[in-house]
Design an enzyme around this catalytic site. Structure first.
Site, PDB file in Angstrom:
ATOM      1  N   PHE A 115       0.202  -1.084   0.369  1.00 54.32           N
ATOM      2  CA  PHE A 115       0.003   0.014  -0.225  1.00 54.32           C
ATOM      3  C   PHE A 115       0.779   1.221  -0.125  1.00 54.32           C
ATOM      4  CE2 PHE A 115      -4.067   3.218   1.008  1.00 54.32           C
ATOM      5  CZ  PHE A 115      -4.213   2.068  -0.188  1.00 54.32           C
ATOM      6  N   LEU A 116       1.603   1.556  -1.003  1.00 58.13           N
ATOM      7  CA  LEU A 116       3.198   2.606  -1.002  1.00 58.13           C
ATOM      8  C   LEU A 116       2.618   3.381  -0.673  1.00 58.13           C
ATOM      9  CD1 LEU A 116       5.107   0.131  -3.576  1.00 58.13           C
ATOM     10  CD2 LEU A 116       4.820   0.132  -0.972  1.00 58.13           C
ATOM     11  N   HIS A 117       3.251   4.608  -0.146  1.00 55.54           N
ATOM     12  CA  HIS A 117       3.177   6.039   0.084  1.00 55.54           C
ATOM     13  C   HIS A 117       4.255   6.691  -0.247  1.00 55.54           C
ATOM     14  CE1 HIS A 117       4.416   5.865   3.764  1.00 55.54           C
ATOM     15  NE2 HIS A 117       3.351   5.140   3.887  1.00 55.54           N
TER      16      HIS A 117
ATOM     17  N   GLY B 158       6.307   7.504   1.704  1.00 56.75           N
ATOM     18  CA  GLY B 158       7.637   7.413   2.779  1.00 56.75           C
ATOM     19  C   GLY B 158       8.474   5.734   2.130  1.00 56.75           C
ATOM     20  N   HIS B 159       7.075   5.048   1.604  1.00 53.37           N
ATOM     21  CA  HIS B 159       8.100   4.013   0.944  1.00 53.37           C
ATOM     22  C   HIS B 159       9.062   4.306  -0.106  1.00 53.37           C
ATOM     23  CE1 HIS B 159       3.916   1.622   2.423  1.00 53.37           C
ATOM     24  NE2 HIS B 159       4.956   0.935   3.688  1.00 53.37           N
TER      25      HIS B 159
ATOM     26  N   GLY C 239      13.115   3.148   7.343  1.00 49.71           N
ATOM     27  CA  GLY C 239      11.788   4.519   7.868  1.00 49.71           C
ATOM     28  C   GLY C 239      12.289   5.150   9.043  1.00 49.71           C
TER      29      GLY C 239
ATOM     30  N   GLN D 289      11.428   0.257  15.100  1.00 50.09           N
ATOM     31  CA  GLN D 289      12.352  -0.716  14.398  1.00 50.09           C
ATOM     32  C   GLN D 289      13.368  -0.864  14.414  1.00 50.09           C
ATOM     33  OE1 GLN D 289       9.346  -3.001  11.576  1.00 50.09           O
ATOM     34  NE2 GLN D 289      10.292  -1.029  10.098  1.00 50.09           N
TER      35      GLN D 289
ATOM     36  N   LYS E 153      10.132   6.838  10.690  1.00 51.36           N
ATOM     37  CA  LYS E 153       8.874   6.786  11.593  1.00 51.36           C
ATOM     38  C   LYS E 153       8.545   5.492  12.309  1.00 51.36           C
ATOM     39  CE  LYS E 153       4.078   6.747  11.091  1.00 51.36           C
ATOM     40  NZ  LYS E 153       4.440   5.251  10.644  1.00 51.36           N
TER      41      LYS E 153
HETATM   42  P1  AMP Z   1       5.391  -0.778   6.075  1.00 48.73           P
HETATM   43  O1  AMP Z   1       5.288  -0.753   5.453  1.00 48.73           O
HETATM   44  O2  AMP Z   1       4.703   0.025   7.224  1.00 48.73           O
HETATM   45  O3  AMP Z   1       6.184  -1.802   7.105  1.00 48.73           O
HETATM   46  O4  AMP Z   1       7.100   0.122   5.861  1.00 48.73           O
HETATM   47  C1  AMP Z   1       8.119  -0.236   5.145  1.00 48.73           C
HETATM   48  C2  AMP Z   1       9.330   0.899   5.290  1.00 48.73           C
HETATM   49  O5  AMP Z   1       8.660   1.813   4.542  1.00 48.73           O
HETATM   50  C3  AMP Z   1       9.487   0.483   6.907  1.00 48.73           C
HETATM   51  O6  AMP Z   1      11.354   0.637   7.234  1.00 48.73           O
HETATM   52  C4  AMP Z   1       8.798   2.265   7.574  1.00 48.73           C
HETATM   53  O7  AMP Z   1       9.661   2.774   8.362  1.00 48.73           O
HETATM   54  C5  AMP Z   1       9.087   2.812   5.924  1.00 48.73           C
HETATM   55  N1  AMP Z   1       8.525   3.767   5.968  1.00 48.73           N
HETATM   56  C6  AMP Z   1       6.974   3.967   6.661  1.00 48.73           C
HETATM   57  N2  AMP Z   1       6.379   5.462   6.344  1.00 48.73           N
HETATM   58  C7  AMP Z   1       7.302   6.132   5.818  1.00 48.73           C
HETATM   59  C8  AMP Z   1       7.183   7.388   6.261  1.00 48.73           C
HETATM   60  N3  AMP Z   1       6.276   8.236   6.851  1.00 48.73           N
HETATM   61  N4  AMP Z   1       8.579   7.992   5.987  1.00 48.73           N
HETATM   62  C9  AMP Z   1      10.022   7.741   6.078  1.00 48.73           C
HETATM   63  N5  AMP Z   1       9.656   5.874   6.262  1.00 48.73           N
HETATM   64  C10 AMP Z   1       8.163   5.461   6.105  1.00 48.73           C
END
Ligand code: AMP
Length: 288
Positions: A32-34, A36-37, A147, A153, A149
């Site tokens: 569900f990429l945004h 941040g990813h 990230g 982790q 965020k």
């Molecule tokens: P997730 O899909 O939530 O497991 O996130 C995958 C990676 O994207 C992890 O390393 C998160 O820390 C990073 N991430 C998620 N949201 C953000 C954000 N807003 N800014 C930077 N990295 C992010």
């Protein structure tokens, strides 16, 4: 971009790249990429010959009453975004591929998890460390991107890399935010319109705390109170407010050194987390 669902196929591609001595940047995600990813993927693209992204909603890191089933998913859209940012290999295994049967061995994290999300979500970081151990062995990356965020982790994985002698460079990337300061998150789609309006208060509260420290406040209890006062203005329920050393995540009597202020707030359908990490001069250390 190659989309791969099977481990065998992924290993073949990885072996091929190794023969060419290509450096590999790896971005593990739950999809569900945004932006941040995508920022992680962009940095991986700039710094490596090959970029591998995984999309896997890992059941092992969700508690029994958490949102594993309802976690947002849109693999078609994710494929387009990953390809556009320059991902070479997108690994999207299903649960059976990653966990063939009930696991015989899992990773158990011993430090940096007795506070914040580790305390509130028992077993969460064991699940994260287990799946990342598997993924690191499959992808054998040169660098892996996380990230800030999810700062806890990063702290846990940093310790795991050292304990398990993973020869992988961890690159931590600053939190990407909406214009109003809300940290981008896949779970933001579950905020109601009214909650979305309130959500920037999380970052404002953190900044309020940070500013107080920068103006000389050193008592974590008083910083905690300031943040709590701000967060109580929202309709969300405060899950935690934590102030610790970073990355060791130990309590501090008086704030000094690298400090994290981290919060979690539960809204009706989404639990949001955010943090700020900054350096507090030791007494006698000069401000720069
Ligand atoms: P997730 O899909 O939530 O497991 O996130 C995958 C990676 O994207 C992890 O390393 C998160 O820390 C990073 N991430 C998620 N949201 C953000 C954000 N807003 N800014 C930077 N990295 C992010």
């Amino acid at each position: 971009m190659k989309v791969v669902t099977h481990i065998r196929e992924l290993k073949e591609l990885i072996r091929m790249n190794q023969r060419k001595q290509h450096s590999v940047g790896f971005v593990p995600t739950m999809g569900f990429l945004h932006e941040g990813h995508l920022q992680l993927a962009k940095e991986a693209r700039e710094q490596n010959d090959v970029v591998v992204m995984s999309i896997f909603v890992n059941p092992l890191q969700f508690g029994p009453n958490e949102d594993f089933e309802s976690y947002p998913r849109d693999i078609k859209r994710d494929q387009c975004l990953a390809e556009a940012i320059g991902v070479d290999i997108l690994f999207t295994p299903d649960v059976k591929e990653m966990y063939k049967e009930k696991p015989s061995v899992t990773v158990s994290v011993q430090k940096r998890t007795d506070v914040l999300c580790g305390k509130k979500r028992p077993g969460h970081f064991d699940g994260v460390a287990t799946v990342l151990t598997k993924l690191f062995h499959l992808v054998e990356p040169t660098k892996v991107y996380f990230g800030l965020k999810d700062a806890q982790q990063v702290a846990v994985i940093d310790a795991m890399m050292e304990d398990f002698f993973f020869d992988i460079q961890l690159v931590s990337v600053p939190t990407v935010r909406e214009e109003d300061g809300l940290a981008k998150s896949s779970r933001n789609v579950y905020l109601s319109e009214a909650e979305r309006q309130e959500a920037p208060t999380l970052f404002q509260a953190l900044k309020r705390g940070q500013t107080a420290v920068e103006n000389g406040e050193r008592d974590p209890k008083r910083v905690h109170q300031l943040i709590e006062k701000e967060l109580l203005k929202t309709s969300g329920e405060i899950d935690y407010i934590g102030i610790y050393s970073y990355p060791h995540l130990e309590p501090l009597q008086s704030l000094a050194g690298q400090v994290i202020i981290a919060i979690a707030v539960k809204f009706s359908k989404a639990r949001l987390i955010d943090n700020v990490i900054f350096h507090v001069p030791e007494s006698g250390e000069k401000h720069v």
